[in-house]
Design an enzyme around this catalytic site. Structure first.
Site, PDB file in Angstrom:
ATOM      1  N   ASN A 106      37.670  10.766  18.385  1.00  0.00           N
ATOM      2  CA  ASN A 106      38.481  11.875  18.858  1.00  0.00           C
ATOM      3  C   ASN A 106      37.535  12.932  19.420  1.00  0.00           C
ATOM      4  OD1 ASN A 106      40.061  14.134  19.165  1.00  0.00           O
ATOM      5  ND2 ASN A 106      40.864  14.147  17.077  1.00  0.00           N
TER       6      ASN A 106
ATOM      7  N   LYS B 223      35.383  13.925  16.311  1.00  0.00           N
ATOM      8  CA  LYS B 223      35.695  13.339  15.000  1.00  0.00           C
ATOM      9  C   LYS B 223      35.602  11.836  15.139  1.00  0.00           C
ATOM     10  CE  LYS B 223      38.904  16.785  13.217  1.00  0.00           C
ATOM     11  NZ  LYS B 223      40.306  17.110  13.082  1.00  0.00           N
TER      12      LYS B 223
ATOM     13  N   GLY C  43      46.990  24.103  15.031  1.00  0.00           N
ATOM     14  CA  GLY C  43      48.131  24.018  15.930  1.00  0.00           C
ATOM     15  C   GLY C  43      49.342  23.617  15.090  1.00  0.00           C
TER      16      GLY C  43
ATOM     17  N   ARG D 251      47.485  30.697  18.564  1.00  0.00           N
ATOM     18  CA  ARG D 251      48.420  30.555  19.686  1.00  0.00           C
ATOM     19  C   ARG D 251      49.736  31.253  19.380  1.00  0.00           C
ATOM     20  NH1 ARG D 251      48.053  24.163  20.264  1.00  0.00           N
ATOM     21  NH2 ARG D 251      46.163  24.228  19.023  1.00  0.00           N
TER      22      ARG D 251
HETATM   23  P1  ADP Z   1      43.514  21.166  12.280  1.00  0.00           P
HETATM   24  O1  ADP Z   1      44.815  21.476  12.914  1.00  0.00           O
HETATM   25  O2  ADP Z   1      42.342  21.788  12.985  1.00  0.00           O
HETATM   26  O3  ADP Z   1      43.322  19.701  11.923  1.00  0.00           O
HETATM   27  P2  ADP Z   1      44.178  21.622   9.490  1.00  0.00           P
HETATM   28  O4  ADP Z   1      45.292  20.634   9.574  1.00  0.00           O
HETATM   29  O5  ADP Z   1      43.075  21.376   8.528  1.00  0.00           O
HETATM   30  O6  ADP Z   1      43.530  21.948  10.894  1.00  0.00           O
HETATM   31  O7  ADP Z   1      44.848  23.022   9.127  1.00  0.00           O
HETATM   32  C1  ADP Z   1      44.135  24.207   9.100  1.00  0.00           C
HETATM   33  C2  ADP Z   1      45.012  25.290   8.491  1.00  0.00           C
HETATM   34  O8  ADP Z   1      45.375  24.896   7.166  1.00  0.00           O
HETATM   35  C3  ADP Z   1      44.336  26.627   8.400  1.00  0.00           C
HETATM   36  O9  ADP Z   1      45.233  27.657   8.805  1.00  0.00           O
HETATM   37  C4  ADP Z   1      44.076  26.759   6.913  1.00  0.00           C
HETATM   38  O10 ADP Z   1      44.078  28.084   6.502  1.00  0.00           O
HETATM   39  C5  ADP Z   1      45.269  26.037   6.340  1.00  0.00           C
HETATM   40  N1  ADP Z   1      45.053  25.707   4.924  1.00  0.00           N
HETATM   41  C6  ADP Z   1      44.208  24.829   4.380  1.00  0.00           C
HETATM   42  N2  ADP Z   1      44.273  24.890   3.022  1.00  0.00           N
HETATM   43  C7  ADP Z   1      45.179  25.857   2.726  1.00  0.00           C
HETATM   44  C8  ADP Z   1      45.705  26.412   1.515  1.00  0.00           C
HETATM   45  N3  ADP Z   1      45.299  26.003   0.330  1.00  0.00           N
HETATM   46  N4  ADP Z   1      46.642  27.376   1.623  1.00  0.00           N
HETATM   47  C9  ADP Z   1      47.047  27.831   2.829  1.00  0.00           C
HETATM   48  N5  ADP Z   1      46.609  27.342   3.994  1.00  0.00           N
HETATM   49  C10 ADP Z   1      45.688  26.374   3.938  1.00  0.00           C
END
Ligand code: ADP
Length: 390
Positions: A3, A10, A201, A230
């Site tokens: 990716n 990734k 996102g 966003r």
């Molecule tokens: P991506 O979309 O880049 O793959 P992720 O799916 O890991 O990212 O999501 C990132 C989001 O998840 C961030 O806003 C992060 O703050 C949130 N997040 C991760 N763990 C927690 C948690 N324990 N409580 C609240 N939000 C969380």
């Protein structure tokens, strides 16, 4: 599975049948002095700072590392490609014609598709003897009917320029929809689901009988829900208003809507939901408003997606926020009583781990937490394309 984004790569080597991951890694902040590559192989993890942080050099180094490891026999490479336009409605084997077609829809995702294509070329150079497959973020949404994907704009914009809603995060929505059916012990064909992928996102999709019928993202991944940086939906008159009022050009407004809005824009502090919640709990009014708007808009979108489904059997939370934030899930469920959803606070607090993912007292509709696994879904779709070929 590869990716390649504009500033991150990734990768994972995994068995699509068992789901066992032999090695996985992520390279981030590419092109900057802070670039780093983190890999995990079994229990062993490593973080390195690449000598040449350019995306090309790091991608080549990552691929060479996999190729030169005799313990990692590669039989095919699945590539995440963000935009397939109307041309690609499922994963496809990559040949020169496919690659040209992916380039030809590149204008629809100028930040993403070129990086994806560069990744394909690098992987083809590193693994010339195995098949490569493109898995599109948009493909799962190809089943949306015109009533869901057309904008009420001049017809020529659609016919000439492809202006329509496409939807994104399809790999994740598809994976969690299938997994939700397994967890509920019901055939996908009988289920009406809303899947909410809430990461950096965010998008939500209505899935009827296993296929997408509507989604919140549109022509670009900017439409729909409030996200980390966003804006999600805004008035389409915004660009013209800010041009007249603040002298901002299209590029400046677009950049702000993509990078300086969402949770970051409203809170003025952070795009990270953990930080926003912590600040809100400490009494920061701007962070509290950011959280309120995020939840309110998400709940409204979920309720709207029940329209094409003509009901709801389950709401599925996934992505970093969906999987980990009991606070967000609880607040969303409390706004959705009209759909018959009733939170099980104890189950929600422990992410539904003890209840097969269910975090609602209501069972129809149910609310579920389903961890997504885009790497596995890409590997599975790659393997399915390769099997269909033989
Ligand atoms: P991506 O979309 O880049 O793959 P992720 O799916 O890991 O990212 O999501 C990132 C989001 O998840 C961030 O806003 C992060 O703050 C949130 N997040 C991760 N763990 C927690 C948690 N324990 N409580 C609240 N939000 C969380």
């Amino acid at each position: 599975m590869l990716n390649c984004g504009s500033s991150s790569v990734k990768f994972a080597v995994l068995d699509p049948t068992s789901g066992v991951v032999a090695v996985a890694g992520v390279a981030e902040r590419l092109g900057t002095p802070e670039a780093e590559v983190r890999t995990a192989r079994g229990a062993k993890t490593a973080t390195v700072r690449p000598p040449d942080p350019s995306p090309t050099a790091v991608t080549a180094a990552v691929l060479a590392g996999v190729r030169e490891d005799p313990g990692l026999p590669i039989v095919g490479v699945g590539h995440r490609v963000v935009h397939g336009g109307e041309r690609f409605t499922s994963a496809v084997l990559i040949d020169e014609a496919t690659l040209d077609a992916i380039r030809a829809v590149g204008h629809l995702a100028p930040l993403h598709n070129p990086a994806n294509v560069t990744g394909v070329e690098a992987a083809q150079a590193a693994f010339p003897d195995v098949p490569h497959v493109a898995v599109f973020d948009t493909a799962f949404h190809a089943t949306m009917p015109p009533v869901a994907y057309r904008y009420a704009v001049p017809d020529a914009w659609y016919r000439t320029h492809g202006v329509r809603r496409y939807g994104f995060h399809g790999t994740s929505h598809r994976y969690v929809a299938r997994r939700a059916a397994e967890l509920l012990g019901r055939p996908a064909a009988d289920l009406r689901l809303v899947t909410a992928h809430l990461g950096n996102g965010c998008s939500a999709t209505a899935v009827a009988a296993g296929v997408a019928v509507d989604t919140t993202m549109g022509l670009t991944p900017l439409e729909g829900l409030v996200m980390g940086t966003r804006s999600g939906d805004v008035d389409p008159g915004l660009h013209a208003y800010l041009a007249g009022r603040a002298g901002l050009d299209v590029e400046a407004v677009t950049r702000a809507l993509n990078r300086e809005s969402g949770l970051l824009g409203l809170s003025g502090r952070s795009n990270d939901m953990r930080t926003v919640i912590a600040l809100a709990e400490d009494g920061d009014a701007d962070a509290a408003l950011a959280l309120d708007v995020f939840v309110y808009r998400l709940a409204k979108a979920i309720a709207a997606l029940a329209v094409p489904l003509e009901g709801l059997d389950a709401l599925v939370f996934t992505g970093g926020i969906g999987e980990h934030s009991a606070v967000v899930r609880s607040r969303v469920l409390r706004r959705l009583g009209l759909l018959g959803l009733v939170e099980d606070a104890a189950a929600n607090a422990v992410h539904g781990r003890a209840t097969g993912g269910r975090i609602s007292r209501s069972t129809n509709p149910a609310a579920l937490v389903v961890p997504t696994d885009e790497e596995l879904e890409i590997a599975r779709e790659t393997s399915a394309v390769l099997e269909a070929r033989t």
